[in-house]
Write a protein that holds these residues in place. Structure first.
Motif, short mmCIF file in Angstrom:
data_model
loop_
_atom_site.label_atom_id
_atom_site.label_comp_id
_atom_site.label_asym_id
_atom_site.label_seq_id
_atom_site.Cartn_x
_atom_site.Cartn_y
_atom_site.Cartn_z
N VAL A 1 0.84 -1.19 0.00
CA VAL A 1 0.00 0.00 0.00
C VAL A 1 0.87 1.24 0.00
O VAL A 1 1.76 1.38 0.86
N LYS A 2 0.64 2.14 -0.97
CA LYS A 2 1.40 3.38 -1.04
C LYS A 2 0.62 4.56 -0.49
O LYS A 2 1.20 5.57 -0.08
N THR A 3 -0.71 4.49 -0.51
CA THR A 3 -1.51 5.62 -0.05
C THR A 3 -2.86 5.11 0.44
O THR A 3 -3.33 4.04 0.04
N PHE A 4 -3.49 5.89 1.35
CA PHE A 4 -4.81 5.53 1.84
C PHE A 4 -5.50 6.79 2.36
O PHE A 4 -4.87 7.84 2.55
N ASP A 5 -6.81 6.68 2.59
CA ASP A 5 -7.57 7.76 3.22
C ASP A 5 -8.73 7.13 3.99
O ASP A 5 -9.18 6.01 3.69
N PHE A 6 -9.20 7.87 5.00
CA PHE A 6 -10.28 7.38 5.87
C PHE A 6 -11.37 8.43 5.96
O PHE A 6 -11.09 9.62 6.09
N CYS A 7 -12.63 7.99 5.87
CA CYS A 7 -13.79 8.88 6.00
C CYS A 7 -14.69 8.33 7.10
O CYS A 7 -15.24 7.23 6.98
N LYS A 8 -14.84 9.12 8.16
CA LYS A 8 -15.65 8.68 9.30
C LYS A 8 -17.12 8.66 8.96
O LYS A 8 -17.87 7.76 9.38
N LYS A 9 -17.58 9.64 8.16
CA LYS A 9 -19.00 9.73 7.82
C LYS A 9 -19.46 8.48 7.06
O LYS A 9 -20.51 7.92 7.35
N HIS A 10 -18.68 8.06 6.09
CA HIS A 10 -19.03 6.89 5.28
C HIS A 10 -18.50 5.59 5.88
O HIS A 10 -18.74 4.52 5.32
N ASN A 11 -17.76 5.70 7.01
CA ASN A 11 -17.17 4.51 7.63
C ASN A 11 -16.37 3.72 6.59
O ASN A 11 -16.56 2.52 6.39
N LEU A 12 -15.44 4.45 5.93
CA LEU A 12 -14.78 3.90 4.75
C LEU A 12 -13.28 4.18 4.78
O LEU A 12 -12.84 5.28 5.11
N ILE A 13 -12.51 3.18 4.44
CA ILE A 13 -11.07 3.31 4.19
C ILE A 13 -10.81 2.91 2.75
O ILE A 13 -11.34 1.90 2.27
N VAL A 14 -10.02 3.72 2.05
CA VAL A 14 -9.61 3.36 0.68
C VAL A 14 -8.10 3.24 0.65
O VAL A 14 -7.38 4.03 1.27
N THR A 15 -7.60 2.25 -0.07
CA THR A 15 -6.16 2.01 -0.19
C THR A 15 -5.79 1.82 -1.65
O THR A 15 -6.60 1.36 -2.47
N GLY A 39 -9.09 0.58 -13.04
CA GLY A 39 -9.09 1.54 -14.14
C GLY A 39 -7.76 2.23 -14.36
O GLY A 39 -7.44 2.65 -15.46
N HIS A 40 -6.97 2.37 -13.31
CA HIS A 40 -5.66 3.00 -13.45
C HIS A 40 -4.69 2.06 -14.16
O HIS A 40 -4.73 0.84 -13.99
N CYS A 41 -3.78 2.64 -14.93
CA CYS A 41 -2.79 1.87 -15.66
C CYS A 41 -1.39 2.03 -15.08
O CYS A 41 -0.40 1.59 -15.70
N ALA A 42 -1.28 2.69 -13.93
CA ALA A 42 0.01 2.91 -13.28
C ALA A 42 -0.22 2.90 -11.77
O ALA A 42 -1.36 3.03 -11.30
N PRO A 43 0.85 2.75 -10.98
CA PRO A 43 0.71 2.74 -9.51
C PRO A 43 0.00 3.98 -8.99
O PRO A 43 0.18 5.08 -9.51
N ILE A 44 -0.81 3.78 -7.95
CA ILE A 44 -1.62 4.87 -7.40
C ILE A 44 -0.82 5.58 -6.32
O ILE A 44 -0.31 4.96 -5.38
N LEU A 45 -0.72 6.91 -6.44
CA LEU A 45 0.10 7.72 -5.55
C LEU A 45 -0.71 8.48 -4.52
O LEU A 45 -0.18 8.84 -3.46
N TYR A 46 -1.98 8.76 -4.82
CA TYR A 46 -2.75 9.65 -3.93
C TYR A 46 -4.21 9.25 -3.96
O TYR A 46 -4.77 8.93 -5.01
N LEU A 47 -4.85 9.29 -2.77
CA LEU A 47 -6.27 9.03 -2.64
C LEU A 47 -6.88 10.05 -1.68
O LEU A 47 -6.26 10.44 -0.69
N PHE A 57 -11.15 10.66 -5.05
CA PHE A 57 -10.21 11.19 -6.02
C PHE A 57 -8.94 10.35 -5.96
O PHE A 57 -8.41 10.07 -4.87
N SER A 58 -8.44 9.94 -7.11
CA SER A 58 -7.22 9.14 -7.16
C SER A 58 -6.28 9.69 -8.22
O SER A 58 -6.72 10.16 -9.27
N VAL A 59 -4.98 9.64 -7.93
CA VAL A 59 -3.95 10.09 -8.85
C VAL A 59 -2.92 8.98 -8.98
O VAL A 59 -2.45 8.44 -7.97
N SER A 60 -2.56 8.64 -10.21
CA SER A 60 -1.57 7.59 -10.46
C SER A 60 -0.27 8.20 -10.96
O SER A 60 -0.21 9.39 -11.30
#
Length: 509
Positions: A1-15, A39-47, A57-60
């Motif tokens: 895992v290179k990046t992740f984010d957490f949202c308390k409202k949606h009870n959600l973690i994305v990696t 959908g991304h064709c390269a490693p994901i750097l930001y979420l 939002f994701s950036v590769s």
């Protein structure tokens, strides 16, 4: 895992990470992801999880940005790095919820505001339900054709502004990026993000031909219909960095897929090294193509050889070349000068674009091409999107990203090398967003425009507002009393970016 984010409202973690997959997790059920986004064709750097918009939002690492819907777990939008003008290696990203914008840092900082597709307001007149990317005028039928991001084509009565016909899914789910007519004006040619060109009978929506290369096709950015000797061709340019030529005969009643002609040898050996953004022709033999890297190539259509190669200069006041957008979005010939005086500037191009300021360049094509003159063309400090000249080639019309149109008196400009800007004959705001088409109908002395604000409009050549195509009231081109003038579109009137043209406001305080 290179990046992740957490949202308390949606009870959600994305990696996200090297495997190019975004995984959605419930923090209380760590054993298995609740969703997988591919959908991304390269490693994901930001979420980043945007709580208010219910978006991810994701950036590769290939500078591609994607927006995902949390509920549907689907990709809503993909921003190509060239379309978002991100160059270099990404070093940092930050989403700012206050201004709803994504900051991406490479060797410069890119500011990408989140603009959801505008929904037409009830009290405003629009021509389409989605952004209009191109429009044109058929002299044969006295009709206007407009094409949209949603792949919808509408046909309008030029003399009244009323809708005649429409058809959708012209290029499937892909946007229509450009259009042109054949020499007779009876056939419509459209190009799309799916890499195809299609020839239509636009009065009944019947597709006559599909023009497409074998294998994967890149986005078509511009197209034109040309006649070389006795042969007719559709010529297209785009992200494949080549000039695609499709031979056209008189047999329009057979629906089939047609492949392009072999490429010119000069195109293969020493053509464009970057994406080609626009194309312009000057009968009988000259063709100009301009690229994302600022290079303009003038071709001899008969021989296929390069006539001139022009490189967009950096203004002398710019000491740092980084961050300068050299892309040439519009180019046009001054055909009268080519016929009468080859020593004068006979090619006009947009660019470069420095600090959100657009420039216009005038070129001479003798001795390999020389820059005759350049001037800053946008008072509102916005990038130039389209240009056009009238039939006499005495007036140059320039449109920008903020919806303004500027008119310059170029009758005696750039006959010899000079640096002073031409006189501004007029300017006004035509739309509240980027102008995507600028067409002069000389015989009726009117100007046709379209924009991403979902409207197609008609103006007199002096800037008087005739009307918006699709409005309830019909107009008559030759009856000024039926025009909207002296009124202007309501959204332009109330927009704080619309400043009235007045000598007191333009003078020193």
């Amino acid at each position: 895992v290179k990046t992740f984010d957490f949202c308390k409202k949606h009870n959600l973690i994305v990696t996200g990470g090297m495997d190019r997959i975004i995984r959605m997790w419930n923090p209380y059920v760590p054993g298995k992801p609740t969703g997988i986004l591919k959908g991304h064709c390269a490693p994901i750097l930001y979420l980043y999880i945007s709580t208010e918009e219910n978006r991810i939002f994701s950036v590769s690492s290939d500078n591609t940005i994607k927006i995902w819907d949390i509920r549907d777990q689907s990709c809503l939008f993909t921003a190509n790095p060239k379309a978002s003008r991100i160059q270099g290696e990404v070093s940092a990203c930050l989403f700012c919820p206050t201004v709803k914008a994504l900051y991406v840092t490479t060797d410069s900082i890119a500011f990408l505001p989140l603009r959801t597709k505008s929904q037409p307001q009830g009290h405003l007149t629009v021509s389409h339900k989605e952004p209009v990317l191109c429009c044109g005028y058929s002299k044969e039928f006295r009709q206007v054709v407009s094409c949209t991001e949603g792949s919808v084509v509408k046909v309008w009565d030029f003399d009244t502004g009323g809708q005649v016909f429409e058809f959708g899914d012209a290029h499937g789910h892909s946007a229509i990026t450009c259009m042109t007519f054949d020499i007779s004006g009876r056939r419509l040619v459209t190009g799309g993000r799916d890499g195809c060109l299609k020839i239509w009978n636009f009065n009944n929506g019947h597709c006559l031909k599909i023009l497409k290369k074998e294998g994967k096709s890149d986005e078509v950015c511009d197209c034109t219909y040309v006649k070389v000797n006795r042969s007719n061709y559709v010529m297209a340019v785009g992200w494949d960095r080549r000039i695609d030529m499709y031979f056209q005969d008189s047999n329009d009643d057979v629906h089939h897929i047609q492949n392009p002609q072999p490429y010119w040898q000069d195109d293969l050996r020493s053509g464009h090294k970057e994406d080609i953004l626009c194309i312009a022709q000057c009968p009988p033999s000259l063709l100009a193509t301009s690229g994302y890297d600022g290079e303009i190539v003038v071709w001899n259509m008969v021989s296929g050889h390069i006539h001139s190669r022009l490189v967009t200069p950096v203004p002398p006041e710019c000491t740092d070349a980084k961050g300068i957008d050299k892309s040439v979005s519009s180019v046009t010939f001054l055909k009268t000068r080519i016929r009468n005086n080859e020593s004068a500037a006979c090619l006009v191009s947009s660019g470069p674009q420095v600090s959100n300021t657009g420039y216009v360049n005038f070129w001479s094509l003798v001795h390999g091409g020389n820059l005759f003159a350049t001037f800053e063309a946008s008072r509102m400090k916005c990038l130039i999107t389209k240009m056009a000249v009238n039939a006499e080639e005495t007036l140059l019309y320039v449109a920008d990203l903020s919806g303004y149109i500027y008119v310059y008196d170029t009758k005696d400009y750039a006959l010899t090398p000079e640096q002073e800007a031409p006189k501004t004959a007029n300017y006004w705001r035509a739309h509240i967003s980027s102008v995507t088409s600028l067409v002069i109908v000389d015989e009726d002395e009117v100007l046709l425009t379209s924009a991403t604000d979902c409207t197609v409009r008609l103006w007199s050549i002096h800037g008087e507002f005739i009307g918006t195509f699709g409005q309830p009231e019909a107009w008559s081109i030759h009856t000024a009393a039926s025009w909207k003038h002296p009124m202007i579109p309501y959204e332009i009137l109330v927009d704080p970016f619309s400043m009235p043209a007045h000598r007191i406001l333009e003078g020193e305080s």
